[in-house]
Design an enzyme around this catalytic site. Sequence first.
Site, PDB file in Angstrom:
ATOM      1  N   GLU A 257      21.071  92.940  30.015  1.00 48.72           N
ATOM      2  CA  GLU A 257      20.486  92.645  31.328  1.00 48.72           C
ATOM      3  C   GLU A 257      20.245  93.922  32.131  1.00 48.72           C
ATOM      4  O   GLU A 257      20.603  94.015  33.308  1.00 48.72           O
ATOM      5  CB  GLU A 257      21.377  91.661  32.098  1.00 48.72           C
ATOM      6  CG  GLU A 257      21.554  90.352  31.352  1.00 48.72           C
ATOM      7  CD  GLU A 257      22.336  89.284  32.098  1.00 48.72           C
ATOM      8  OE1 GLU A 257      23.190  89.639  32.920  1.00 48.72           O
ATOM      9  OE2 GLU A 257      22.090  88.091  31.838  1.00 48.72           O
ATOM     10  N   ASP A 336      25.620  81.292  28.208  1.00 46.35           N
ATOM     11  CA  ASP A 336      26.083  81.864  29.476  1.00 46.35           C
ATOM     12  C   ASP A 336      26.751  80.828  30.377  1.00 46.35           C
ATOM     13  O   ASP A 336      26.118  80.361  31.331  1.00 46.35           O
ATOM     14  CB  ASP A 336      24.876  82.502  30.204  1.00 46.35           C
ATOM     15  CG  ASP A 336      25.308  83.428  31.326  1.00 46.35           C
ATOM     16  OD1 ASP A 336      26.518  83.661  31.467  1.00 46.35           O
ATOM     17  OD2 ASP A 336      24.426  83.907  32.051  1.00 46.35           O
ATOM     18  N   GLU A 364      29.373  79.780  39.025  1.00 46.71           N
ATOM     19  CA  GLU A 364      27.968  80.191  39.035  1.00 46.71           C
ATOM     20  C   GLU A 364      27.016  79.054  38.670  1.00 46.71           C
ATOM     21  O   GLU A 364      26.089  78.747  39.403  1.00 46.71           O
ATOM     22  CB  GLU A 364      27.759  81.377  38.089  1.00 46.71           C
ATOM     23  CG  GLU A 364      26.295  81.772  37.972  1.00 46.71           C
ATOM     24  CD  GLU A 364      26.032  82.922  37.019  1.00 46.71           C
ATOM     25  OE1 GLU A 364      26.976  83.481  36.435  1.00 46.71           O
ATOM     26  OE2 GLU A 364      24.845  83.258  36.854  1.00 46.71           O
TER      27      GLU A 364
HETATM   28  C1  GCV Z   1      27.341  90.225  36.080  1.00 48.41           C
HETATM   29  C2  GCV Z   1      25.032  86.054  33.877  1.00 48.41           C
HETATM   30  C3  GCV Z   1      25.050  86.171  35.365  1.00 48.41           C
HETATM   31  C4  GCV Z   1      25.013  87.627  35.797  1.00 48.41           C
HETATM   32  C5  GCV Z   1      26.183  88.363  35.123  1.00 48.41           C
HETATM   33  C6  GCV Z   1      26.064  88.193  33.621  1.00 48.41           C
HETATM   34  C7  GCV Z   1      27.216  88.824  32.853  1.00 48.41           C
HETATM   35  O1  GCV Z   1      23.808  86.444  33.364  1.00 48.41           O
HETATM   36  O2  GCV Z   1      23.971  85.466  35.912  1.00 48.41           O
HETATM   37  O3  GCV Z   1      25.119  87.659  37.191  1.00 48.41           O
HETATM   38  O4  GCV Z   1      26.185  89.715  35.465  1.00 48.41           O
HETATM   39  O5  GCV Z   1      26.064  86.826  33.318  1.00 48.41           O
HETATM   40  O6  GCV Z   1      28.086  88.088  32.409  1.00 48.41           O
HETATM   41  O7  GCV Z   1      27.214  90.028  32.682  1.00 48.41           O
END
Ligand code: GCV
Length: 650
Positions: A257, A336, A364
Amino acid sequence: MSKTRDLCWLKKRVHQPDISSYYIKNRRDSVVMKTIERELSLLFEDAEPSDDAKSPLVLSLTGDGTGDGYEIEKTEAGYAVTASSEKGLLYGVFGLHRILITKGRLPFKSQPDQSIRMINHWDNFDGSIERGYAGESIYYDRNHFRGDMEIVRSYARLLASTGINAVSVNNVNVHKKETFFIKSENLKEIRKIADVFSEYGIRTYLSINFAAPIVVGGLDTADPLLPEVAAWWEQVTADIYKEIPQFGGFIVKADSEGEPGPFTYDRTHEDGANMLARAIKPFGGIIIWRCFVYNCGQDWRDRSLDRARAAYDIFMAHDGKFEGNVILQIKNGPIDFQIREPNSPLFGALRKTNQILEFQITQEYTGHQVDICYLVPMWKETLDFDTCYGKDAFIKNEIKKNSPDPKRSGIAAVGSAGMDANWTGNKLAQANLYGYGRLVWDNSLSSEEIAREWVNLTFELTEDQASKIVDILTTSRGVYEDYTCPLAVGFMCRPNVHYGADIDGYEYDRWGTYHYADRNGVGRERSVARGTGYTRQYSDARFREYEDLSTCPDELLLFFHHVPYTHVLRSGKTVIQHIYDTHFAGAEKVEQYERTWESLEPFLDEESYTNVRDRIKKQKENAINWRDQINTYFYRKSGISDAHGRKIYD
Ligand code: GCV
């Protein structure tokens, strides 16, 4: 000045006149010993220190000072708590408090099931928390260290009371400002935080940016195989340990990411992790390397790509090749933190690598601490999942068994606490923070036992009243799943926000999370026979189960297969009828939660009552909205009406 903060599950003091004094046998001077004494005065009303070995409460330090376990017995004079280390004794003091308040059974003997019991904070230096739903960071405020050690201390005691022994204090997405945390000028501030956690036997870790040698080190590369890069990290770790001798180590999100990583230099994750591991090894530190690595720039048109495959495809080839102080951290599911996913196929497959299982306490994708969603049942399913189906290869055991150094294995979770006075936004979300620690310490506890403990420690209710809250908690995961995630189709939520329905929000985007609904059917085909072949990453037994439509569990069906709306589930219902039924049922159940909660008003303190009531109202709107959007969407796609003629908008 800090606001009055909720003492959560530590708020009730033990009023037992017969515990008028305590004696500590083999007392040693140490930071944790001071904490034990402080906790005795906070948790037990009237308990005074004494030199009399016949005091009603006797705490004994036996053995070599290692090991976190403890024993509590009823004695003639009162109670005896025994442990081989100060940390064990501290856990024993919290254990005695819990047992006396909840009227638990004695004698009681306990050893933690997992060695590393960690919380990862996703806090940023500007005070925001990535995926935080309970206010700002307790550590940082507008690019300063907040410096309120009383808040950190209150938090540390909450964590230690559930058995947590490790925290990382900054986001795994390490922005420029946090990259500087490892520089000498900031170490004093990190040390203050680490010192407070040490009082409670908790080790502090930092997330690092793999490109730190460039961002803050003045080098023009972060190539892990170059000697100057390795030398830079050696110096950084030496500086850190000079300032913070009890420092735990680094956590790394690399090549994920947008975060930098070894792929930039055509190097592997083994190269990257091992370089850091060698730098930190002389100080006894560890590198926690996340397996959440995938291509987030996918083309939705290309059905051959499958994000679920990524972690296994990238990491299996390196099994057994990591340094002894590297631990791979693996999210519970392959995508995720959805409310329903299969378990990651890396569990049970990685056999020669230290490993940590990663959960998410912050909600989340599971309701933002507005919607009630008690996550312990979901975590338990993962721990109790048999990776070989019928061979007793449960994930809770595999993570230890397959780690060459079981002391370097365990469980981590993304934290949920912030500056809100009740720590978690929704008061009921405290049960997730409490429950996570308790479950990770004792994997055999049931979700219901943990929920009941939390309710009894938190409120003053009769057993019947308490049972109503326990029932809300223990059914809430299923309810959230019912209105948001039919048969494991995840990601039908609003992009980036991850709250509220947006069924096609991610469908034509780059994130690799597609439901592929069309006029005939829905689901991602991941079989070897017809799809991406993801099913083959599991053991033979699990592969056969998931590959075959007739044995694939209903609750995971659309994760593994694309089927017609008229496909008949093992439950006997068609897929489309299941979608309608669960969405009507989920929203109805939230309406029931509202009625139940309102019936408890006379018995709850006003703040807790109002806090949860306001959130249930929002949850109800959310659930109704999900119900109507999902039902309408699939009705329009399929043209099939609800068998029970309920209202579906067209
Ligand atoms: C901290 C998901 C979340 C991101 C997070 C990522 C991760 O994609 O939306 O906010 O990043 O997981 O676990 O690194």
